[in-house]
Design an enzyme around this catalytic site. Structure first.
Site, short mmCIF file in Angstrom:
data_model
loop_
_atom_site.label_atom_id
_atom_site.label_comp_id
_atom_site.label_asym_id
_atom_site.label_seq_id
_atom_site.Cartn_x
_atom_site.Cartn_y
_atom_site.Cartn_z
N SER A 69 0.84 -1.19 0.00
CA SER A 69 0.00 0.00 0.00
C SER A 69 0.89 1.25 0.00
O SER A 69 1.71 1.41 -0.89
CB SER A 69 -0.95 -0.05 1.20
OG SER A 69 -2.00 0.87 1.06
N GLU A 121 -9.29 -6.07 -4.39
CA GLU A 121 -8.97 -4.83 -3.69
C GLU A 121 -10.00 -3.73 -3.90
O GLU A 121 -10.11 -2.82 -3.09
CB GLU A 121 -7.59 -4.33 -4.12
CG GLU A 121 -6.48 -5.27 -3.74
CD GLU A 121 -5.10 -4.68 -3.99
OE1 GLU A 121 -4.48 -4.23 -3.03
OE2 GLU A 121 -4.67 -4.68 -5.15
N HIS A 171 -7.47 -5.96 -0.08
CA HIS A 171 -6.29 -5.12 0.14
C HIS A 171 -5.56 -5.58 1.41
O HIS A 171 -6.12 -5.59 2.50
CB HIS A 171 -6.74 -3.67 0.29
CG HIS A 171 -5.64 -2.67 0.19
ND1 HIS A 171 -4.79 -2.62 -0.90
CD2 HIS A 171 -5.23 -1.68 1.02
CE1 HIS A 171 -3.92 -1.63 -0.73
NE2 HIS A 171 -4.15 -1.05 0.43
#
Length: 512
Positions: A213, A328, A430
């Site tokens: 991320s 995600e 995610h």
């Protein structure tokens, strides 16, 4: 748009504080000398650990918002058996003690002696540049260290304390820049590792940076920055790609002048006449104010935007391993679009606002919105594919180079369902791959199956092989082909059935 970098509600994917469960059984480790003095960690179950090791001076008082300064020496032997406080932040999932004095790192190293120096894997945590820490449970390096590598995690400044530009800061800087403090912290940590990791058996010339991320975006920035040249030899980025602007409208969010203007406006709103007055304010007051952390193209850390640097081959020349997850979009869509109102009526306008162009007929056909329910499902899939396309775009730029290989993955595995309802990172969502990367399934009390355990072993194997040689392939692992821009060279991480179900990918509708 920095807050779009994924409000990683890591509590939902088990990112709790790591209370070191082996502390009672651990014995004292050998004392080693590093910058600043002697440190003593612990050893248990074949792994030596050194926690809470300072890599820079505390960024407090007059050092708030300055570039990181050298470690302050200490007398005697410093205990390195407990994690430091984490950097001040607003992330709701972080429950660890916080402090502005937070520039510390943690080390896991094999206890067994070795005649050769071991490769080093440096993890940069995610959290949208406003949250997270290097001591979250998912980042426990014990099991990776047992694969004959050294693992390092670190804290870096976050939010308004780590990504803040202001004209006064630029004026006082010897480099005539401001902002990007959190990334400069990462570079300071890498420099510390380069200078000190040999003390615990590490090879300073075989360092891999890796992150997810915002940590993955940090990796992209470090690969592009001349300030990080020579501090690492390989790079792994998991679901981190928002730093590559794809058009002028996106590039403006990284503009130095706009960033300084935003900082000056922030100061006025806080009743501060300049940076000295801001430094006098308590951190609690600064953190209560709204601030969107973002990196800045300021001519020092970044001389140009990432897309230009990669397209022209002016990045640091290292192999990369990058990828994204198959589900995600559901997690990221509210952040990327800054709304949860995904209706049929708003669908086309939302796509246009994100893409900075009118969506094509082919795109609207691929992501239809005849009903509100269909619009919501299409937005989820669109966001996943848009995320994947940006990763693919970066890898394609890398693969165009003459010598720097890119390896691209698509994490398609749906983990065994948790015992409690899943709210974030569900299925291949995610951050879902992190527990596999660190081979830490046992932290989550799920009834893990054979597919989960096999995949964790494979992914940890790929990642550590890449750290050792720059190539993820190794004995007993399915062959991973270097990326050449085609779908056939995107490596699916999941069961064969999941790979068939989730592939191939087609990004043609995203091409401008």
């Amino acid at each position: 748009m920095a807050t779009m970098l994924f409000r990683m509600a890591m509590a939902a994917i088990c990112a709790v504080v790591l209370g070191w469960s082996g502390a009672a059984e651990a014995r004292a480790a050998d004392t080693v000398r590093v910058d600043g003095g002697l440190i003593a960690g612990a050893a248990a179950d074949g792994v030596r650990t050194f926690f809470g090791v300072p890599y820079a001076a505390p960024p407090v008082g007059d050092l708030r918002w300055r570039a990181p300064q050298p470690v302050k020496p200490w007398d005697g032997v410093r205990s390195a058996t407990a994690f430091s406080p984490v950097c001040r932040q607003t992330a709701p999932w972080i429950t660890e003690p916080q402090s502005e004095d937070c520039l510390y790192l943690n080390i896991w190293a094999p206890a067994a002696p070795s005649s050769a120096k071991r490769p080093v894997m440096v993890w940069i945590h995610g959290g949208g540049f406003f949250g997270g820490s290097g001591s979250q449970a998912l980042y426990d390096g014990t099991r990776l260290a047992r694969r004959d590598v050294i693992v390092v995690t670190l804290n870096y400044r976050l939010g308004v304390l780590g990504f803040f530009s202001h004209p006064d800061l630029t004026a006082e800087s010897p480099d005539h820049v401001s902002g990007n403090q959190g990334i400069l912290d990462q570079i300071a940590a890498l420099r510390w590792i380069h200078d000190n990791i040999a003390a615990v058996g590490g090879d300073p010339d075989r360092v891999t940076i890796m992150g997810e991320s915002a940590g993955g975006e940090s990796v992209a920035i470090l690969v592009a920055s001349p300030l990080a040249k020579g501090l690492f030899q390989r790079a792994i980025s998991e679901s981190g790609n928002y730093g590559l602007p794809l058009d002028p409208a996106e590039a403006r969010q990284f503009d130095k002048t706009e960033a300084e203007a935003a900082g000056a406006a922030f100061a006025r709103a806080e009743g501060a006449s300049g940076i000295a007055a801001l430094r006098a304010l308590p951190a609690d007051q600064l953190l209560r104010a709204a601030w969107s952390p973002r990196t800045v193209v300021e001519g020092h850390l970044l001389r140009e935007d990432l897309t230009t640097l990669y397209r022209t081959g002016r990045q640091n020349r290292v192999p990369i391993l990058v990828g994204w997850n198959a589900d995600e979009g559901k997690d990221l869509a509210p952040e990327i679009f800054a709304t949860s109102q995904f209706t049929a009526e708003r669908h086309a306008a939302l796509l246009e606002g994100l893409l900075h162009r009118t969506p094509s007929a082919a795109m609207l056909a691929k992501y239809p919105a005849r009903t509100d329910a269909e619009a919501r499902a299409s937005i989820d899939q669109f966001t996943t594919d848009y995320w994947g396309w940006r990763i693919w775009f970066w890898a394609r730029l890398q693969a165009a180079g003459a010598s720097d290989k890119a390896y691209v993955y698509h994490f398609v595995h749906s983990p065994t369902e948790p015992l409690e309802p899943c709210g974030y990172g569900c299925k291949a969502g995610h951050g879902a791959e992190i527990r596999y990367v660190f081979d830490q399934l046992q932290q989550d009390a799920r009834p893990w199956g054979a597919d989960d355990r096999l995949l964790a072993d494979q992914i940890a194997g790929y990642w550590t092989n890449f750290a050792k040689s720059g190539d993820p392939n190794g004995a007993g692992l399915p062959r991973w082909t270097p990326f050449d821009g085609s779908d056939r060279t995107i490596h699916r991480l999941g069961t064969p059935a999941e790979a068939v179900e989730r592939g191939p990918v087609d990004f043609d509708v995203f091409e401008p």
